[in-house]
Design a protein around this motif. Structure first.
Motif: not given
Length: 290
Positions: A5-17, A19-34
């Protein structure tokens, strides 16, 4: 049927430019293990005037897991811990019933060009441990076992694999591996956790016969042991463990009880969390979701 199951991350600005790539939580899946939160930041070069400090903010009901490839951070929290976080170390912070922490650039790194690259993960806590006292566990890089194989070197950050066991203490079965795969190398991903996912930090890979682009979380089907391969070599992490069930999430708060999130929001808004010694700033509560 695909074993991935491939989950492509979305970009998120944590402030001040920053940027991070966020893979979880995702629309397809909340978690992998814990693991229910997966942020990949960098590699980024910060200039002398850049400020990527993270001011004090609260957590409940989770454990944060910080792992750096490059750079350094100073962690401070409301239990009084002050810890320099450097590449290769595992820093596990159990929020439990509530903790506040900051992540700042070390004083000696300020005012100069610097690099930053790493992963910030969150683990859910078993329901019976969600209200445990907060704590912080630092495991230096040299204390984490490394297994050298013909075509790969595997650092066992959390859990056990390839005959090695990490000293990091967890509250439920958890797996976290850092794999340096040689150019043209291959490695079978062992079936050592109930749920597993593979993420290449820096290069396209294949798992079995399926291509997986860099910075894509590939969740494995239960029980499969696909062969990881990278034509150019790759830095790859494997995460997983025992699933703990659905969690409610709001801002930095996680709980198996939805009403607990509102209690935490009220407490932060009223500044009833214990403060971080020496800190005077804080991140305000964002607008609440209905």
């Amino acid at each position: 049927m695909s074993e991935l199951q491939l989950i492509r991350p979305h970009a998120k600005d944590l402030g001040g430019g920053f940027m991070v790539r966020r893979s979880l939580p995702a629309a397809q899946r909340q978690a992998v293990g814990p693991f229910l939160f997966f942020d990949h930041f960098g590699p980024i070069t910060a200039g002398p005037a850049d400020n990527h400090d993270v001011r004090p903010h609260p957590h409940i009901g989770l454990a944060t897991v910080t792992y750096l490839f490059e750079g350094a951070q100073v962690h401070r929290d409301s239990t009084g811990v002050v810890q320099l976080i450097e590449p290769g170390a595992i820093n596990w912070m159990t929020a439990g019933r509530g903790i506040v922490h900051s992540e700042r650039t070390p004083a000696e790194w300020r005012g100069r060009t610097r690099r930053s690259h790493g992963l910030q993960l969150w683990c859910a806590l078993p329901a019976e441990h969600e209200e445990d006292p907060p704590s912080f566990q630092h495991t230096p890089a040299q204390q984490l076992p490394e297994v050298v194989l013909p075509q790969a070197a595997v650092r066992v950050l959390i859990g056990a694999a390839f005959g090695a066991t990490s000293p990091v203490s967890t509250l439920s079965p958890t797996l976290y591996l850092d794999i340096a795969l040689a150019a043209g190398g291959s490695l079978a991903i062992p079936n050592v956790a109930q749920e597993r996912a593979v993420y290449s930090v820096d290069a396209d890979i294949t798992l079995g016969s399926e291509p997986v682009p860099a910075a894509t979380l590939a969740v494995l089907a239960p029980g499969v042991q696909p062969t990881l391969h990278a034509a150019t070599g790759a830095r790859v992490v494997v995460i997983g463990g025992q699933p703990l069930g659905h969690r409610f999430m709001a801002w930095n708060f996680v709980s198996s009880r939805k009403e607990r999130l509102r209690e935490a929001e009220d407490a932060w808004e009223a500044q009833r969390f214990a403060p971080v010694p020496g800190e005077t700033e804080f991140i305000p509560l964002p607008p609440r979701r209905p």
